[in-house]
Motif scaffolding. Structure first.
Motif, PDB file in Angstrom:
ATOM      1  N   ILE A 272       0.888  -1.173   0.000  1.00 20.98           N
ATOM      2  CA  ILE A 272       0.000   0.000   0.000  1.00 20.98           C
ATOM      3  C   ILE A 272       0.916   1.210   0.000  1.00 20.98           C
ATOM      4  N   ASP A 273       1.111   1.776  -1.167  1.00 20.06           N
ATOM      5  CA  ASP A 273       2.169   2.781  -1.292  1.00 20.06           C
ATOM      6  C   ASP A 273       1.801   3.837  -2.323  1.00 20.06           C
ATOM      7  N   LYS A 274       1.042   4.818  -1.861  1.00 15.63           N
ATOM      8  CA  LYS A 274       0.736   5.979  -2.679  1.00 15.63           C
ATOM      9  C   LYS A 274       1.149   7.225  -1.908  1.00 15.63           C
ATOM     10  N   ARG A 275       1.516   8.253  -2.624  1.00 18.02           N
ATOM     11  CA  ARG A 275       2.045   9.440  -1.956  1.00 18.02           C
ATOM     12  C   ARG A 275       0.937  10.451  -1.666  1.00 18.02           C
ATOM     13  N   VAL A 294       3.579  -3.370   3.291  1.00 21.17           N
ATOM     14  CA  VAL A 294       4.743  -2.531   3.016  1.00 21.17           C
ATOM     15  C   VAL A 294       4.277  -1.210   2.407  1.00 21.17           C
ATOM     16  N   SER A 295       4.806  -0.117   2.943  1.00 22.55           N
ATOM     17  CA  SER A 295       4.484   1.226   2.448  1.00 22.55           C
ATOM     18  C   SER A 295       5.762   2.063   2.398  1.00 22.55           C
ATOM     19  N   ARG A 296       5.620   3.307   1.945  1.00 26.93           N
ATOM     20  CA  ARG A 296       6.699   4.301   1.950  1.00 26.93           C
ATOM     21  C   ARG A 296       7.978   3.787   1.270  1.00 26.93           C
ATOM     22  N   ILE A 297       7.820   3.108   0.150  1.00 28.72           N
ATOM     23  CA  ILE A 297       8.995   2.603  -0.585  1.00 28.72           C
ATOM     24  C   ILE A 297       9.621   3.768  -1.332  1.00 28.72           C
TER      25      ILE A 297
END
Length: 343
Positions: A272-275, A294-297
């Motif tokens: 879950i990785d959107k800015r 996992v986030s903030r990649i």
């Protein structure tokens, strides 16, 4: 045909979660025994629609079961696991007692499933530390692609990792802050309500804690002893769900888009990785869920091949009970659980 299963420590947080997950995943259970200390004999626990009374650890005949899920702490495991394994069943142990034993596989099914094949050395399989379990699920696919050189981890560990006493202390302190002032700490070394504690476990001579050492030792055993890893473990005022800020340096180039796609395609992970302000996971959303999130990649520009990640999971599930049941499922799929008791 199902298995006869004993859950040792059935009245604890993780033991009760094991009972819930066995039912959720429809693990083939023919007979379930809830095992606890003498003081808990007759205490009732739920397994699906059944109400089961706890039996005495000291009096139970473990030769009558095929699988033992052990979540009663290190002292009990040290005293009982080898004896139980010698009686025939496979023990999946949730304590730290057997993790670094060279004759005991330390297993996260998404990471090193083949290690269950040598469980018959002692009939014991170890569950990793709750923070290690979620970390290695995220690290393994990245290591296979670009070879990890070094990892820096800061954990944000919930109070449920310290058991029911830890949860009760956070609840009581939080409530009382607004009335008579926070109650004095008992389970934790300092007040946990509205605070963070940069200490879990006990100090070693090198200034690290044993909780921190568990993480790098277990990563080395399950993935690669060449990975350099340093950890700071922190207790935070969250009921359930461990979070980790993870910085990784690789031997080979890998960009954030490739890492994101790779993690999305890896077992046991959800990215879950959107800015934007909803584009990342918190422990609140992970509570009650099976996957590691996992986030903030993002790229780390301070090293040649670096990425930073945010990793979250329900520590009572993937960090403990779920991982144990997934190991049991793996044993079942590979025909490694013997139904001696039902023969």
């Amino acid at each position: 045909m199902g298995y006869r299963v004993a859950v040792v420590g059935a009245t604890g947080n993780v033991g009760r979660e094991m009972l819930n997950i066995l039912e959720e995943v429809k693990f083939p259970v023919e007979k379930l025994h809830a095992i606890a200390s003498r003081k808990s004999i007759g205490v009732e626990v739920s397994f699906g629609e059944q109400i089961i009374k706890c039996e005495d650890l000291e009096q139970f005949d473990f030769s009558t079961v095929d699988l033992v899920l052990m979540s009663a702490g290190g002292t009990i495991s040290r005293a009982w696991s080898e004896r139980i394994g010698a009686a025939g069943p496979i023990v999946i142990d949730n304590s730290s007692t057997w993790r670094m034993d060279p004759d005991v596989p330390l297993v996260v099914p998404e990471v090193n499933p083949d290690d269950v094949e040598w469980a018959d050395r002692k009939n014991i399989i170890a569950n990793p530390n709750c923070s290690t379990a979620q970390l290695v699920v995220a690290l393994k696919p990245l290591h296979e692609r670009a070879r990890i050189k070094r990892v820096v981890v800061a954990t944000y560990q919930s109070v449920s990792g310290a058991g029911k006493e830890g949860m009760d202390e956070l609840f009581d302190q939080t409530k009382n802050v607004f009335v008579l002032g926070a109650t004095p700490p008992k389970k934790f070394p300092k007040q946990i309500a509205f605070n963070v504690i940069p200490f879990i476990g006990s100090f070693r001579d090198d200034g690290y804690t044993d909780e921190e050492a568990k993480m790098w030792n277990e990563v080395h055993k399950m993935i690669d002893p060449e990975i350099k890893l340093t950890v700071t473990c922190v207790r935070v005022p969250v009921m359930v769900g461990h979070s980790e800020a993870v910085n990784i340096e690789f031997h080979e180039p890998i960009d954030e888009d490739e890492a994101r796609d790779l993690l999305r395609d890896s077992p046991g992970l959800i990215v879950i990785d959107k800015r934007d302000d909803k584009g990342y996971i918190t422990p609140k959303e992970a509570q009650g869920e099976f996957p590691v999130f996992v986030s903030r990649i993002r790229k780390d520009p301070t090293v040649e091949n670096g990425l930073s990640l945010w990793v979250v999971a329900d520590n009572l599930r993937k960090g403990a009970a779920l991982n144990a049941i997934q190991i049991a499922q793996l044993l079942h799929e590979r025909g490694l659980l013997r139904q001696k008791a039902l023969a």
